[in-house]
Design a protein around this motif. Structure first.
Motif, PDB file in Angstrom:
ATOM      1  N   TRP A 152      -6.410   3.802   0.847  1.00 26.39           N
ATOM      2  CA  TRP A 152      -5.529   2.802   0.240  1.00 26.39           C
ATOM      3  C   TRP A 152      -4.105   2.876   0.760  1.00 26.39           C
ATOM      4  N   GLY A 153      -4.015   3.112   2.092  1.00 30.16           N
ATOM      5  CA  GLY A 153      -2.744   2.895   2.766  1.00 30.16           C
ATOM      6  C   GLY A 153      -2.403   1.419   2.736  1.00 30.16           C
ATOM      7  N   ILE A 154      -3.437   0.578   2.634  1.00 24.47           N
ATOM      8  CA  ILE A 154      -3.296  -0.859   2.378  1.00 24.47           C
ATOM      9  C   ILE A 154      -4.146  -1.157   1.158  1.00 24.47           C
ATOM     10  N   HIS A 155      -3.594  -1.890   0.198  1.00 23.91           N
ATOM     11  CA  HIS A 155      -4.349  -2.189  -1.011  1.00 23.91           C
ATOM     12  C   HIS A 155      -5.318  -3.353  -0.780  1.00 23.91           C
ATOM     13  N   GLY A 156      -5.986  -3.791  -1.822  1.00 28.49           N
ATOM     14  CA  GLY A 156      -7.043  -4.792  -1.687  1.00 28.49           C
ATOM     15  C   GLY A 156      -6.765  -6.103  -2.379  1.00 28.49           C
ATOM     16  N   VAL A 157      -5.502  -6.546  -2.394  1.00 24.63           N
ATOM     17  CA  VAL A 157      -5.149  -7.845  -2.974  1.00 24.63           C
ATOM     18  C   VAL A 157      -4.713  -8.738  -1.817  1.00 24.63           C
ATOM     19  N   TYR A 158      -5.534  -9.715  -1.466  1.00 23.18           N
ATOM     20  CA  TYR A 158      -5.353 -10.416  -0.206  1.00 23.18           C
ATOM     21  C   TYR A 158      -6.103 -11.751  -0.216  1.00 23.18           C
ATOM     22  N   ALA A 159      -5.884 -12.527   0.841  1.00 22.27           N
ATOM     23  CA  ALA A 159      -6.666 -13.735   1.107  1.00 22.27           C
ATOM     24  C   ALA A 159      -7.349 -13.547   2.448  1.00 22.27           C
TER      25      ALA A 159
ATOM     26  N   GLY B 124       0.838  -1.183   0.000  1.00 19.24           N
ATOM     27  CA  GLY B 124       0.000   0.000   0.000  1.00 19.24           C
ATOM     28  C   GLY B 124       0.876   1.237   0.000  1.00 19.24           C
ATOM     29  N   ASN B 125       0.262   2.400   0.211  1.00 15.94           N
ATOM     30  CA  ASN B 125       1.056   3.636   0.181  1.00 15.94           C
ATOM     31  C   ASN B 125       1.507   4.093   1.556  1.00 15.94           C
ATOM     32  N   ASP B 126       1.207   3.322   2.601  1.00 14.02           N
ATOM     33  CA  ASP B 126       1.692   3.653   3.942  1.00 14.02           C
ATOM     34  C   ASP B 126       3.053   2.983   4.143  1.00 14.02           C
ATOM     35  N   LYS B 127       4.074   3.781   4.315  1.00 13.13           N
ATOM     36  CA  LYS B 127       5.441   3.255   4.396  1.00 13.13           C
ATOM     37  C   LYS B 127       5.820   2.764   5.796  1.00 13.13           C
ATOM     38  N   ASP B 128       4.935   2.964   6.765  1.00  9.92           N
ATOM     39  CA  ASP B 128       5.292   2.636   8.148  1.00  9.92           C
ATOM     40  C   ASP B 128       4.636   1.354   8.646  1.00  9.92           C
TER      41      ASP B 128
END
Length: 359
Positions: A180-187, A159-163
């Motif tokens: 979208w600090g965390i993206h949506g490709v996941y299980a 995602g775009n959150d670097k921390d």
């Protein structure tokens, strides 16, 4: 990673291993619509996983290009591949829900039919799930493959959150996903996915809402090193120049209703309303930039949709810096004044040499 393309029959000899109870570890949903050119690459990457215990549910969304024939060849060669053939094209959210009904895996993931997984992606994902029983969602590492630049690889991370650390709690993941600090490709654990199936509010974009609800209802969201390869090309839905972009507005309105139903605090609602406002402005720019590509009737219909969402924004929730920027003033007392402002602002930017290569 298997990079085989084309419509050739799959390589023989795939092992068909399962858990002792007969249920696979993973179910992977693949929604397919006219994807015969890329489908083999996608399926080869799944069937070639080092994690062998999986069910691949392919949902053909009424393709017209021979995709269903490709699926049948794979299903004949490997019993892990199952096919659901829809008799009406309804979009990826509906297709994935049809596949979700067949899911038998402990965890469920999706792979778009023009994307693929690194060889050990599911094995990496499984290890993270099993390392902590509180983990309900695992986010893949992502790499964009830029088809229009000679398949150049561009790491996207989580995602775009670097921390980000190795994991966050579900509430934190949900809040990060709003921007979208965390993206949506996941299980995700299949039992959680069944509680929150794909949002079918509109044909595209509303699956983001489902991702956010999965994160919100996860005890723990962790990150793995398994790579999801996202094939980005000019024909992608998110890059195409058509009015399906308006679905994004409708999807955000649906998510706002869900947040209210869940009685989320003002801190969350304010963040999301700011995001909704930025999407309204992005849509205005998209229509301005491409106004010569659409008919007068199409632009009139699009303006009606944008006006509805512009009026629905709770401006007091929008971050001050985003509603006081030049050209971004809400001006909710006058739609025509708002439109004039937007037109003048984007015209001045164009005259100043900005945004010339933005679609």
């Amino acid at each position: 990673m298997c990079m085989t393309g084309g419509n050739d029959a799959p390589t023989a000899g795939f092992a068909m291993e399962a858990e002792a109870d007969g249920a696979p570890v993973f179910t992977v949903l693949v929604a397919v619509y006219n994807a015969s050119a890329t489908l083999s690459r996608c399926l080869d990457s799944l069937l070639g996983q080092t994690e062998r215990s999986l069910q691949v549910v392919c949902i053909d969304d009424c393709s017209t290009d021979g995709s269903l024939d490709v699926l049948r060849r794979y299903a004949q060669a490997d019993s892990r591949v199952e096919i659901v053939a829809l008799d009406k094209n309804s979009g990826p959210a509906h297709a994935r829900n049809a596949g979700l009904q067949r899911a038998r895996g402990r965890y469920t993931a999706f792979v778009d039919s023009d994307d693929w997984l690194g060889t050990d992606a599911l094995e990496q994902c499984r290890r993270v799930f099993e390392a902590d029983a509180q983990t309900d969602s695992v986010v893949f590492d992502t790499v964009a493959v830029l088809a229009d630049e000679g398949d150049k690889h561009e790491p996207m991370g989580w995602g775009n959150d670097k921390d980000l650390g190795h994991a966050v709690d579900g509430r934190r993941a949900f809040e990060l996903s709003l921007t979208w600090g965390i993206h949506g490709v996941y299980a995700v654990r299949t039992e959680l996915h069944r509680r929150f199936p794909y949002d079918e509010t509109c044909r595209t974009y509303s699956d983001d809402n489902t991702t956010r609800l999965h994160y919100l209802n996860s005890r723990r969201v962790a990150f793995c090193r398994g790579v999801y390869y996202y094939w980005r090309h000019s024909g992608s839905v998110t890059l195409s120049v058509d009015l399906s972009r308006l679905d994004y507005l409708m999807a955000t309105e649906s998510m706002k209703r869900k947040l209210l139903e869940l009685a989320m605090p003002d801190s969350v609602l304010n963040v999301y309303e700011t995001e909704r406002w930025l999407i309204v402005m992005d849509t205005c720019f998209f229509l301005y930039r491409n106004r010569h590509r659409f008919s007068r009737a199409e632009l009139k219909a699009a303006a009606k949709v944008v006006r509805h969402h512009w009026a629905s924004i709770e401006i007091w929730r929008v971050a001050m810096k985003e509603r006081t920027r030049l050209g971004h003033w809400p001006l909710q007392w006058s739609w025509w004044l708002f439109c004039l402002q937007v037109y003048c602002y984007f015209t001045l930017r164009r005259w100043g040499g900005h945004d010339r290569n933005v679609m």
